[in-house]
Design a protein around this motif. Structure first.
Motif, PDB file in Angstrom:
ATOM      1  N   VAL A  99       8.953   7.882   8.282  1.00 32.23           N
ATOM      2  CA  VAL A  99       9.427   8.954   7.418  1.00 32.23           C
ATOM      3  C   VAL A  99       9.307   8.467   5.983  1.00 32.23           C
ATOM      4  CG1 VAL A  99      11.396  10.383   6.775  1.00 32.23           C
ATOM      5  CG2 VAL A  99      11.015   9.793   9.180  1.00 32.23           C
ATOM      6  N   MET A 100       8.616   9.229   5.167  1.00 30.46           N
ATOM      7  CA  MET A 100       8.419   8.866   3.765  1.00 30.46           C
ATOM      8  C   MET A 100       9.762   8.900   3.033  1.00 30.46           C
ATOM      9  SD  MET A 100       5.985   8.127   1.645  1.00 30.46           S
ATOM     10  CE  MET A 100       5.558   8.152  -0.069  1.00 30.46           C
ATOM     11  N   PRO A 101      10.177   7.776   2.430  1.00 28.73           N
ATOM     12  CA  PRO A 101      11.443   7.777   1.687  1.00 28.73           C
ATOM     13  C   PRO A 101      11.309   8.563   0.390  1.00 28.73           C
ATOM     14  CG  PRO A 101      10.342   5.669   1.455  1.00 28.73           C
ATOM     15  CD  PRO A 101       9.528   6.474   2.422  1.00 28.73           C
ATOM     16  N   ILE A 102      12.420   9.075  -0.096  1.00 32.74           N
ATOM     17  CA  ILE A 102      12.386   9.816  -1.363  1.00 32.74           C
ATOM     18  C   ILE A 102      12.931   8.975  -2.519  1.00 32.74           C
ATOM     19  CG2 ILE A 102      12.478  12.059  -0.251  1.00 32.74           C
ATOM     20  CD1 ILE A 102      15.469  12.175  -1.122  1.00 32.74           C
ATOM     21  N   CYS A 103      13.472   7.787  -2.196  1.00 38.36           N
ATOM     22  CA  CYS A 103      13.982   6.921  -3.257  1.00 38.36           C
ATOM     23  C   CYS A 103      14.171   5.497  -2.725  1.00 38.36           C
ATOM     24  CB  CYS A 103      15.309   7.446  -3.800  1.00 38.36           C
ATOM     25  SG  CYS A 103      16.645   7.410  -2.605  1.00 38.36           S
ATOM     26  N   ASN A 104      14.388   4.590  -3.664  1.00 38.96           N
ATOM     27  CA  ASN A 104      14.744   3.201  -3.353  1.00 38.96           C
ATOM     28  C   ASN A 104      13.772   2.511  -2.410  1.00 38.96           C
ATOM     29  OD1 ASN A 104      17.070   3.537  -4.955  1.00 38.96           O
ATOM     30  ND2 ASN A 104      18.164   4.390  -3.227  1.00 38.96           N
ATOM     31  N   ALA A 105      12.489   2.606  -2.711  1.00 43.18           N
ATOM     32  CA  ALA A 105      11.481   1.960  -1.873  1.00 43.18           C
ATOM     33  C   ALA A 105      10.451   1.263  -2.759  1.00 43.18           C
ATOM     34  CB  ALA A 105      10.789   2.983  -0.986  1.00 43.18           C
ATOM     35  N   TRP A 106       9.922   0.168  -2.231  1.00 46.85           N
ATOM     36  CA  TRP A 106       8.804  -0.524  -2.866  1.00 46.85           C
ATOM     37  C   TRP A 106       7.601  -0.281  -1.972  1.00 46.85           C
ATOM     38  CZ3 TRP A 106       8.669  -6.487  -4.130  1.00 46.85           C
ATOM     39  CH2 TRP A 106       7.538  -6.757  -4.903  1.00 46.85           C
ATOM     40  N   ILE A 107       6.622   0.407  -2.510  1.00 46.16           N
ATOM     41  CA  ILE A 107       5.410   0.743  -1.769  1.00 46.16           C
ATOM     42  C   ILE A 107       4.293  -0.153  -2.289  1.00 46.16           C
ATOM     43  CG2 ILE A 107       3.765   2.559  -1.201  1.00 46.16           C
ATOM     44  CD1 ILE A 107       6.117   4.539  -1.720  1.00 46.16           C
ATOM     45  N   LYS A 108       3.733  -0.949  -1.382  1.00 44.00           N
ATOM     46  CA  LYS A 108       2.677  -1.897  -1.743  1.00 44.00           C
ATOM     47  C   LYS A 108       1.397  -1.517  -1.013  1.00 44.00           C
ATOM     48  CE  LYS A 108       6.169  -5.484  -1.780  1.00 44.00           C
ATOM     49  NZ  LYS A 108       6.620  -6.698  -1.117  1.00 44.00           N
ATOM     50  N   PHE A 109       0.338  -1.329  -1.785  1.00 43.42           N
ATOM     51  CA  PHE A 109      -0.982  -1.046  -1.235  1.00 43.42           C
ATOM     52  C   PHE A 109      -1.780  -2.349  -1.236  1.00 43.42           C
ATOM     53  CE2 PHE A 109       0.492   2.983  -2.875  1.00 43.42           C
ATOM     54  CZ  PHE A 109       0.073   3.894  -1.918  1.00 43.42           C
ATOM     55  N   TYR A 110      -2.243  -2.763  -0.067  1.00 44.73           N
ATOM     56  CA  TYR A 110      -3.069  -3.963   0.070  1.00 44.73           C
ATOM     57  C   TYR A 110      -4.498  -3.501   0.304  1.00 44.73           C
ATOM     58  CZ  TYR A 110       1.297  -6.476   0.314  1.00 44.73           C
ATOM     59  OH  TYR A 110       2.527  -7.009   0.010  1.00 44.73           O
ATOM     60  N   MET A 111      -5.353  -3.748  -0.684  1.00 45.70           N
ATOM     61  CA  MET A 111      -6.716  -3.209  -0.698  1.00 45.70           C
ATOM     62  C   MET A 111      -7.720  -4.283  -0.268  1.00 45.70           C
ATOM     63  SD  MET A 111      -5.791  -0.249  -1.873  1.00 45.70           S
ATOM     64  CE  MET A 111      -7.307   0.548  -2.320  1.00 45.70           C
ATOM     65  N   PRO A 112      -8.632  -3.926   0.639  1.00 45.68           N
ATOM     66  CA  PRO A 112      -9.609  -4.912   1.111  1.00 45.68           C
ATOM     67  C   PRO A 112     -10.551  -5.361  -0.008  1.00 45.68           C
ATOM     68  CG  PRO A 112     -10.125  -2.732   1.963  1.00 45.68           C
ATOM     69  CD  PRO A 112      -8.818  -2.615   1.248  1.00 45.68           C
ATOM     70  N   MET A 113     -10.957  -6.600   0.086  1.00 52.76           N
ATOM     71  CA  MET A 113     -11.875  -7.182  -0.900  1.00 52.76           C
ATOM     72  C   MET A 113     -13.318  -6.832  -0.556  1.00 52.76           C
ATOM     73  SD  MET A 113     -10.314 -10.978  -1.282  1.00 52.76           S
ATOM     74  CE  MET A 113      -8.603 -11.231  -1.662  1.00 52.76           C
ATOM     75  N   PRO A 114     -14.180  -6.807  -1.567  1.00 52.54           N
ATOM     76  CA  PRO A 114     -15.604  -6.576  -1.293  1.00 52.54           C
ATOM     77  C   PRO A 114     -16.193  -7.691  -0.422  1.00 52.54           C
ATOM     78  CG  PRO A 114     -15.125  -6.294  -3.634  1.00 52.54           C
ATOM     79  CD  PRO A 114     -13.895  -6.873  -3.003  1.00 52.54           C
ATOM     80  N   HIS A 115     -17.072  -7.318   0.491  1.00 56.53           N
ATOM     81  CA  HIS A 115     -17.734  -8.301   1.366  1.00 56.53           C
ATOM     82  C   HIS A 115     -18.588  -9.283   0.563  1.00 56.53           C
ATOM     83  CE1 HIS A 115     -16.427  -6.307   4.999  1.00 56.53           C
ATOM     84  NE2 HIS A 115     -16.834  -5.158   4.496  1.00 56.53           N
ATOM     85  N   SER A 116     -19.046  -8.839  -0.597  1.00 52.67           N
ATOM     86  CA  SER A 116     -19.947  -9.670  -1.401  1.00 52.67           C
ATOM     87  C   SER A 116     -19.244 -10.846  -2.082  1.00 52.67           C
ATOM     88  CB  SER A 116     -20.626  -8.804  -2.462  1.00 52.67           C
ATOM     89  OG  SER A 116     -19.650  -8.217  -3.317  1.00 52.67           O
ATOM     90  N   TRP A 117     -17.916 -10.845  -2.128  1.00 51.36           N
ATOM     91  CA  TRP A 117     -17.204 -11.948  -2.766  1.00 51.36           C
ATOM     92  C   TRP A 117     -17.331 -13.223  -1.944  1.00 51.36           C
ATOM     93  CZ3 TRP A 117     -11.769 -10.047  -4.742  1.00 51.36           C
ATOM     94  CH2 TRP A 117     -11.966  -9.133  -5.788  1.00 51.36           C
ATOM     95  N   SER A 118     -17.386 -14.343  -2.636  1.00 51.77           N
ATOM     96  CA  SER A 118     -17.458 -15.646  -1.960  1.00 51.77           C
ATOM     97  C   SER A 118     -16.116 -15.957  -1.293  1.00 51.77           C
ATOM     98  CB  SER A 118     -17.791 -16.741  -2.965  1.00 51.77           C
ATOM     99  OG  SER A 118     -16.699 -16.926  -3.855  1.00 51.77           O
ATOM    100  N   LYS A 119     -16.141 -16.890  -0.341  1.00 53.42           N
ATOM    101  CA  LYS A 119     -14.901 -17.313   0.323  1.00 53.42           C
ATOM    102  C   LYS A 119     -13.925 -17.898  -0.694  1.00 53.42           C
ATOM    103  CE  LYS A 119     -16.687 -18.165   4.936  1.00 53.42           C
ATOM    104  NZ  LYS A 119     -16.863 -19.137   6.019  1.00 53.42           N
ATOM    105  N   LYS A 120     -14.466 -18.618  -1.666  1.00 52.87           N
ATOM    106  CA  LYS A 120     -13.630 -19.230  -2.694  1.00 52.87           C
ATOM    107  C   LYS A 120     -12.920 -18.159  -3.533  1.00 52.87           C
ATOM    108  CE  LYS A 120     -13.920 -22.717  -6.320  1.00 52.87           C
ATOM    109  NZ  LYS A 120     -14.799 -23.628  -7.049  1.00 52.87           N
ATOM    110  N   LYS A 121     -13.665 -17.132  -3.926  1.00 55.51           N
ATOM    111  CA  LYS A 121     -13.072 -16.057  -4.723  1.00 55.51           C
ATOM    112  C   LYS A 121     -12.056 -15.279  -3.889  1.00 55.51           C
ATOM    113  CE  LYS A 121     -14.027 -12.194  -7.770  1.00 55.51           C
ATOM    114  NZ  LYS A 121     -15.027 -11.396  -8.482  1.00 55.51           N
ATOM    115  N   LYS A 122     -12.377 -15.033  -2.618  1.00 56.46           N
ATOM    116  CA  LYS A 122     -11.436 -14.315  -1.755  1.00 56.46           C
ATOM    117  C   LYS A 122     -10.138 -15.094  -1.600  1.00 56.46           C
ATOM    118  CE  LYS A 122     -14.711 -11.593   0.935  1.00 56.46           C
ATOM    119  NZ  LYS A 122     -15.254 -11.318   2.278  1.00 56.46           N
TER     120      LYS A 122
END
Length: 84
Positions: free
Chosen positions: A7-30
Motif C-alpha cells: 500500500v503506497m504510504p501518503i506520508c513519513n516514508a523514504w522512497i529509494k530508487f535503485y537504478m541499474p548501471m549500464p552494461h558498458s561500465w567496467s567492473k572497477k567503475k561499477k
C-alpha cells in the motif's frame, strides 16, 4: 504491488530508487558507483510521479516523502520504501 499487498504510504516514508548501471561500465567503475547517488536522468520527480500514478487513484493526498535515487550494480533495479 497488489500481489504482495503493498500500500503506497501518503506520508513519513523514504522512497529509494535503485537504478541499474549500464552494461558498458567496467567492473572497477561499477564497484565504485554501487549505491552512489544517481545524478542523471531520469529526473527524481518523474520517477516518484510514475510510482504515485500507478499505485494511487488520487495522489493529491500525499503530503510528506523523502525520495532518493542511487546506482545499483545489477541488470534490474528496485524500489525500497521504508517508514521514517
Amino acid at each position: 504491488a497488489a500481489r504482495i499487498g503493498f500500500v503506497m504510504p501518503i506520508c513519513n516514508a523514504w522512497i529509494k530508487f535503485y537504478m541499474p548501471m549500464p552494461h558498458s561500465w567496467s567492473k572497477k567503475k561499477k564497484a565504485r558507483m554501487n549505491f552512489a547517488p544517481k545524478q542523471s536522468i531520469p529526473d527524481l520527480s518523474n520517477l516518484i510521479k510514475a510510482m504515485e500514478d500507478s499505485l494511487l487513484k488520487q495522489d493529491n493526498i500525499i503530503w510528506d516523502y523523502r525520495v532518493s535515487k542511487y546506482w545499483y550494480d545489477s541488470c534490474k533495479g528496485y524500489i525500497e520504501v521504508t517508514p521514517l
